[in-house]
Scaffold this active site. Sequence first.
Site, PDB file in Angstrom:
ATOM      1  N   ARG A  27     -25.864  87.561  34.165  1.00 32.63           N
ATOM      2  CA  ARG A  27     -25.389  87.508  33.390  1.00 32.63           C
ATOM      3  C   ARG A  27     -25.428  89.521  32.815  1.00 32.63           C
ATOM      4  NH1 ARG A  27     -21.871  83.521  30.962  1.00 32.63           N
ATOM      5  NH2 ARG A  27     -21.850  84.492  29.110  1.00 32.63           N
ATOM      6  N   TRP A  75     -26.909  90.628  24.893  1.00 29.00           N
ATOM      7  CA  TRP A  75     -26.519  91.590  25.798  1.00 29.00           C
ATOM      8  C   TRP A  75     -26.260  93.264  24.334  1.00 29.00           C
ATOM      9  CZ3 TRP A  75     -21.442  94.110  26.036  1.00 29.00           C
ATOM     10  CH2 TRP A  75     -20.972  95.009  26.908  1.00 29.00           C
ATOM     11  N   GLY A 101     -21.388  86.253  21.176  1.00 26.67           N
ATOM     12  CA  GLY A 101     -19.418  86.669  20.455  1.00 26.67           C
ATOM     13  C   GLY A 101     -19.949  87.475  19.220  1.00 26.67           C
ATOM     14  N   LYS A 493     -16.832  99.969  42.565  1.00 24.28           N
ATOM     15  CA  LYS A 493     -18.023  99.709  43.621  1.00 24.28           C
ATOM     16  C   LYS A 493     -19.018 100.627  43.223  1.00 24.28           C
ATOM     17  CE  LYS A 493     -17.549  96.114  42.721  1.00 24.28           C
ATOM     18  NZ  LYS A 493     -16.086  95.380  42.226  1.00 24.28           N
ATOM     19  N   GLU A 496     -20.409 101.523  39.357  1.00 26.14           N
ATOM     20  CA  GLU A 496     -21.298 100.031  38.800  1.00 26.14           C
ATOM     21  C   GLU A 496     -22.757 100.043  38.925  1.00 26.14           C
ATOM     22  OE1 GLU A 496     -18.922  96.039  37.776  1.00 26.14           O
ATOM     23  OE2 GLU A 496     -18.453  96.766  39.989  1.00 26.14           O
ATOM     24  N   LYS A 611     -22.124  90.057  33.498  1.00 21.52           N
ATOM     25  CA  LYS A 611     -20.881  89.415  33.935  1.00 21.52           C
ATOM     26  C   LYS A 611     -19.644  89.305  33.628  1.00 21.52           C
ATOM     27  CE  LYS A 611     -20.337  87.889  38.357  1.00 21.52           C
ATOM     28  NZ  LYS A 611     -19.025  88.785  38.893  1.00 21.52           N
TER      29      LYS A 611
HETATM   30  C1  F6R Z   1     -16.274  94.793  38.256  1.00 19.09           C
HETATM   31  C2  F6R Z   1     -16.586  93.491  37.246  1.00 19.09           C
HETATM   32  C3  F6R Z   1     -15.404  93.459  36.394  1.00 19.09           C
HETATM   33  C4  F6R Z   1     -14.534  92.346  35.749  1.00 19.09           C
HETATM   34  C5  F6R Z   1     -14.068  92.090  34.880  1.00 19.09           C
HETATM   35  C6  F6R Z   1     -13.772  91.237  34.461  1.00 19.09           C
HETATM   36  O1  F6R Z   1     -17.119  94.592  39.833  1.00 19.09           O
HETATM   37  O2  F6R Z   1     -16.821  92.240  38.017  1.00 19.09           O
HETATM   38  O3  F6R Z   1     -14.631  94.717  36.295  1.00 19.09           O
HETATM   39  O4  F6R Z   1     -14.183  92.086  37.251  1.00 19.09           O
HETATM   40  O5  F6R Z   1     -14.892  92.743  34.400  1.00 19.09           O
HETATM   41  O6  F6R Z   1     -13.874  90.107  34.376  1.00 19.09           O
HETATM   42  P1  F6R Z   1     -13.211  88.494  35.078  1.00 19.09           P
HETATM   43  O7  F6R Z   1     -12.356  88.530  36.287  1.00 19.09           O
HETATM   44  O8  F6R Z   1     -14.141  87.936  34.184  1.00 19.09           O
HETATM   45  O9  F6R Z   1     -12.036  88.408  33.532  1.00 19.09           O
END
Ligand code: F6R
Length: 616
Positions: A27, A75, A101, A493, A496, A611
Amino acid sequence: MCGIVGAVAERNVTAILLEGLKRLEYRGYDSAGVALFSNAGVLERRRRVGKVNELEQSLAGDPLAGRLGIAHVRWATHGAPTEQNAHPHFSNGELAVVHNGIIENHESLRERLQGLGYVFTSDTDTEVIAHLLHHKLRDIPDLAAALKATVKELHGAYGLAVISAKQPDRLVAARSGSPLVVGLGLGENFLASDQLALRQVTDRFMYLEEGDIAEIRRDSVQIWTAAGLPVEREVVQYREGAEAADKGEFRHFMLKEIHEQPKVVQRTLEGRLGQEQVLVQAFGPQAAELFAKVRNVQIVACGTSYHAGMVARYWLEGLAGIPCQVEVASEFRYRKVVVQPDTLFVSISQSGETADTLAALRNAKLRSPKEGGFLASLAICNVGISSLVRESDLTLLTQAGPEIGVASTKAFTTQLVALMLLTLSVGQVQGSLEPGVEAELVEELRRLPTRLGEALAMDSTVEKVAELFAEKSHTLFLGRGAQFPVAMEGALKLKEISYIHAEAYPAGELKHGPLALVDSDMPVVTVAPNNELLEKLKSNLQEVRARGGELIVFADEQAGLNDGTGTHVISMPHIVDALAPILYTIPLQLLSYYVAVLKGTDVDQPRNLAKSVTVE
Ligand code: F6R
């Protein structure tokens, strides 16, 4: 993002907590800690900045043991990633708290608690929870009851767990806006923010719902709703995904997940395609009736999921003739939105717990259709038990399985498949598709896993191309039409995981500014399927070559583009244009992966990223 693990057992739980933290590492986090009620009858903790490994090494040298404990990966949001700010946080040596949170009213609570004599040792918002709970315990001796009173004063989002040296037979937990799951063992019970953390100890889970408070003892679990009423939550047996936390033959989770795409796309299509039609009921029993009423679609998502939504806009408008708007959730949620009549609200999310996307959905649901609100809400999501799914009217689950690499790959392509199913379903119900289109695309969707396999076979070719990027600091990604969002996803990508600055533009925009950046130090990556925009795209590529820019072009085998000085053409299998965004995503994922490997970055856990972004 932050992660929680807790355990109450008759054996020492340190190893269980550490293993749980390791399973949450994907994560993204910057410090880790654990607190145990020790056999000496006191709370003890160990915290370390950096990876769980460092915490583990410290515990190997100087062990902590206990049968009750909580642990956390943090985090940083409030306060730097330091040992002092790492969780668990204590109050008066009596309570230990871990929290995911953000507590929005932490400043006013901190002032009040300082006035009451509490001394703060961190900059975190979490520490106010520990002291506030400690204060409540003066009048409300029972830990769960005191926690109920405490959370009433918290504004914001939390999933939290607490242990007390004075009531060491239990751990208590509360959920609001940040997921928590209870793991059920035999004579021992567990808690975590994600069931993946507990897969090594149990496969039976109880998912806490919004507002729930739980008291977890060795042999019992009691849950109350936000209103304080006792409630039973269903026990769910978890089967799928046991293999997900294992990299198998692959060097990184990201590479494993890239290669899983034919299989998970196949799974996402399973049971959803008829002979020549999409099965509309895959979206739920009331979907056909609802889709017949849809006049507009509003898509809301973040990051990669937002890019999937941008592709869907080309499909919904181009194939089904349905006007579609797409917006990032962090903007949408704070905007005064004018909703066109009969608009379907579609949220897209891998995790289903992204704070901005959830908030956007909740705002969208505030007004009924009669009050100028949305017709209904649909979630395209990868996690069936997520908040987004629970709170939406309709759901289509992508079947990507757990995605561990922080950079989203298989979640994206399965989202695209789900969005194509949505386009064809709405078009079918409304009779707005051109004759024959649905039957052709259903056939092509069936062939898609094979096509994706062919694109993956280009792995070693793309690995070679990656060498062109190893010394570069900037890149441009170009695409036209539905390939523009694919270029955006390719750029995301690359930035990142390799930390190379990457920008995406619709190729036609090049001469309106970005062309000024192009020189021999700026590789330009382009996706070029064989469609009606190909000739226009070729002119744009000439503009780049004329400025000495190096071109890397992923082009249809029939596109008539050839290698030349400064131009590297990588031939792609031919595919029907509508599905090209899915196929062309694959080489861009591989490219960013191999560039990152060459640069030696942390591919699966890139710096500063998480994540599942469960905070704003
Ligand atoms: C990029 C990535 C992020 C997620 C974004 C939304 O590789 O993984 O940009 O796409 O944080 O996350 P979800 O799809 O879980 O709402």
